[in-house]
Design a protein around this motif. Structure first.
Motif, PDB file in Angstrom:
ATOM      1  N   MET A   1      45.580  45.520  57.507  1.00 32.39           N
ATOM      2  CA  MET A   1      44.232  46.165  56.625  1.00 32.39           C
ATOM      3  C   MET A   1      45.168  45.667  55.412  1.00 32.39           C
ATOM      4  N   SER A   2      44.428  45.505  54.387  1.00 37.31           N
ATOM      5  CA  SER A   2      45.343  44.937  53.156  1.00 37.31           C
ATOM      6  C   SER A   2      45.757  46.677  52.679  1.00 37.31           C
ATOM      7  N   ASN A   3      46.116  46.536  51.367  1.00 35.44           N
ATOM      8  CA  ASN A   3      46.967  47.255  50.726  1.00 35.44           C
ATOM      9  C   ASN A   3      45.744  47.720  49.614  1.00 35.44           C
ATOM     10  N   ALA A   4      45.313  48.733  48.682  1.00 33.15           N
ATOM     11  CA  ALA A   4      43.741  49.292  48.360  1.00 33.15           C
ATOM     12  C   ALA A   4      44.517  48.795  47.026  1.00 33.15           C
ATOM     13  N   MET A   5      43.590  48.181  46.326  1.00 28.92           N
ATOM     14  CA  MET A   5      43.549  47.696  45.273  1.00 28.92           C
ATOM     15  C   MET A   5      43.720  48.772  43.903  1.00 28.92           C
ATOM     16  N   THR A   6      45.011  48.511  42.859  1.00 24.11           N
ATOM     17  CA  THR A   6      45.137  49.203  42.260  1.00 24.11           C
ATOM     18  C   THR A   6      44.567  48.873  40.631  1.00 24.11           C
ATOM     19  N   LYS A   7      44.485  49.932  39.975  1.00 23.53           N
ATOM     20  CA  LYS A   7      43.600  50.154  38.512  1.00 23.53           C
ATOM     21  C   LYS A   7      44.033  49.286  38.092  1.00 23.53           C
ATOM     22  N   THR A   8      44.969  48.100  37.281  1.00 26.67           N
ATOM     23  CA  THR A   8      45.323  47.030  37.273  1.00 26.67           C
ATOM     24  C   THR A   8      45.069  45.473  37.502  1.00 26.67           C
ATOM     25  N   GLN A   9      44.410  46.271  38.924  1.00 29.37           N
ATOM     26  CA  GLN A   9      43.374  44.315  40.024  1.00 29.37           C
ATOM     27  C   GLN A   9      42.248  44.783  39.754  1.00 29.37           C
ATOM     28  N   LEU A  10      41.463  46.122  39.759  1.00 29.67           N
ATOM     29  CA  LEU A  10      40.679  46.197  39.465  1.00 29.67           C
ATOM     30  C   LEU A  10      40.075  45.946  38.095  1.00 29.67           C
ATOM     31  N   VAL A  11      40.462  45.988  36.996  1.00 31.40           N
ATOM     32  CA  VAL A  11      40.477  45.516  36.368  1.00 31.40           C
ATOM     33  C   VAL A  11      40.041  44.167  35.568  1.00 31.40           C
ATOM     34  N   ALA A  12      41.334  43.605  35.861  1.00 27.91           N
ATOM     35  CA  ALA A  12      41.761  42.082  35.898  1.00 27.91           C
ATOM     36  C   ALA A  12      40.547  41.362  36.824  1.00 27.91           C
ATOM     37  N   ALA A  13      39.634  42.015  38.187  1.00 29.97           N
ATOM     38  CA  ALA A  13      39.047  41.197  39.182  1.00 29.97           C
ATOM     39  C   ALA A  13      37.233  42.165  37.658  1.00 29.97           C
ATOM     40  N   VAL A  14      37.575  42.872  37.397  1.00 28.80           N
ATOM     41  CA  VAL A  14      35.980  43.285  36.990  1.00 28.80           C
ATOM     42  C   VAL A  14      36.235  42.302  35.148  1.00 28.80           C
ATOM     43  N   ALA A  15      37.544  42.116  34.671  1.00 30.04           N
ATOM     44  CA  ALA A  15      37.194  41.165  32.915  1.00 30.04           C
ATOM     45  C   ALA A  15      36.870  39.405  33.091  1.00 30.04           C
ATOM     46  N   GLU A  16      37.322  38.969  34.944  1.00 33.01           N
ATOM     47  CA  GLU A  16      37.016  37.811  35.746  1.00 33.01           C
ATOM     48  C   GLU A  16      35.615  37.551  35.824  1.00 33.01           C
ATOM     49  N   ALA A  17      35.209  38.868  36.754  1.00 31.19           N
ATOM     50  CA  ALA A  17      34.026  38.914  36.900  1.00 31.19           C
ATOM     51  C   ALA A  17      32.972  38.449  35.950  1.00 31.19           C
ATOM     52  N   MET A  18      33.444  39.516  34.835  1.00 33.43           N
ATOM     53  CA  MET A  18      32.163  39.700  33.636  1.00 33.43           C
ATOM     54  C   MET A  18      32.871  38.559  32.763  1.00 33.43           C
ATOM     55  N   GLY A  19      33.342  38.031  32.242  1.00 30.93           N
ATOM     56  CA  GLY A  19      34.093  36.724  32.340  1.00 30.93           C
ATOM     57  C   GLY A  19      34.391  37.791  30.598  1.00 30.93           C
ATOM     58  N   ALA A  20      35.030  38.785  30.353  1.00 36.25           N
ATOM     59  CA  ALA A  20      35.376  39.396  29.203  1.00 36.25           C
ATOM     60  C   ALA A  20      37.299  39.804  29.208  1.00 36.25           C
ATOM     61  N   ASP A  21      37.621  40.014  28.371  1.00 38.84           N
ATOM     62  CA  ASP A  21      38.996  41.041  28.386  1.00 38.84           C
ATOM     63  C   ASP A  21      39.164  41.973  29.262  1.00 38.84           C
ATOM     64  N   LYS A  22      40.182  42.262  29.467  1.00 39.78           N
ATOM     65  CA  LYS A  22      40.513  43.438  30.284  1.00 39.78           C
ATOM     66  C   LYS A  22      40.426  44.835  29.591  1.00 39.78           C
ATOM     67  N   LYS A  23      40.118  44.519  28.010  1.00 39.45           N
ATOM     68  CA  LYS A  23      40.155  45.692  27.232  1.00 39.45           C
ATOM     69  C   LYS A  23      38.853  46.195  27.680  1.00 39.45           C
ATOM     70  N   THR A  24      37.869  45.494  27.309  1.00 42.67           N
ATOM     71  CA  THR A  24      36.351  45.437  27.540  1.00 42.67           C
ATOM     72  C   THR A  24      36.298  46.148  29.101  1.00 42.67           C
ATOM     73  N   ALA A  25      36.390  45.388  30.101  1.00 37.09           N
ATOM     74  CA  ALA A  25      37.142  45.936  31.533  1.00 37.09           C
ATOM     75  C   ALA A  25      37.375  47.590  31.287  1.00 37.09           C
ATOM     76  N   THR A  26      38.356  47.405  31.329  1.00 31.95           N
ATOM     77  CA  THR A  26      38.828  49.259  31.149  1.00 31.95           C
ATOM     78  C   THR A  26      38.050  49.828  30.801  1.00 31.95           C
ATOM     79  N   ALA A  27      37.520  49.829  29.445  1.00 35.17           N
ATOM     80  CA  ALA A  27      36.692  50.540  28.791  1.00 35.17           C
ATOM     81  C   ALA A  27      35.521  50.942  29.553  1.00 35.17           C
ATOM     82  N   ALA A  28      34.856  49.863  30.060  1.00 34.53           N
ATOM     83  CA  ALA A  28      33.538  50.082  31.229  1.00 34.53           C
ATOM     84  C   ALA A  28      33.936  50.494  32.520  1.00 34.53           C
ATOM     85  N   LEU A  29      34.544  50.776  32.934  1.00 32.44           N
ATOM     86  CA  LEU A  29      35.492  51.264  33.868  1.00 32.44           C
ATOM     87  C   LEU A  29      35.575  52.733  33.793  1.00 32.44           C
TER      88      LEU A  29
END
Length: 95
Positions: A1-29
């Motif tokens: 079983m893998s470790n849980a994704m942290t908020k930082t990792q989630l923000v980075a993954a969402v930013a990549e999926a959106m094609g946006a920067d991390k600041k925008t992804a953080t604001a969206a979450l």
């Protein structure tokens, strides 16, 4: 079983999926979390497409037991947040 994704990792993954920067992804979450919290606290329910439904259920006053002493006590009525997993997510997880 893998470790849980942290908020930082989630923000980075969402930013990549959106094609946006991390600041925008953080604001969206953060905005999503704030909207869900506000709606559920007001007694409503929020469906997050592809993930599930968050809602608040009222629980009546009931008798409970202190596990340390075995003493019976009355617990006041309260509310409990419930999350029902979407069928689409279950299907993805179970292949």
């Amino acid at each position: 079983m893998s470790n849980a994704m942290t908020k930082t990792q989630l923000v980075a993954a969402v930013a990549e999926a959106m094609g946006a920067d991390k600041k925008t992804a953080t604001a969206a979450l953060d905005a999503l979390a704030a909207v869900v919290a506000r709606e559920v606290a007001a007694g409503g329910a929020v469906t997050v497409p592809g993930l599930g439904k968050v809602q608040c259920k009222a629980r009546p006053e009931r008798m409970v037991r202190n596990p340390a002493t075995g003493e019976q006590m009355k617990k006041a009525a309260d509310k409990q947040v419930k999350f029902a997993i979407a069928k689409a997510l279950k299907d993805v997880v179970n292949g």
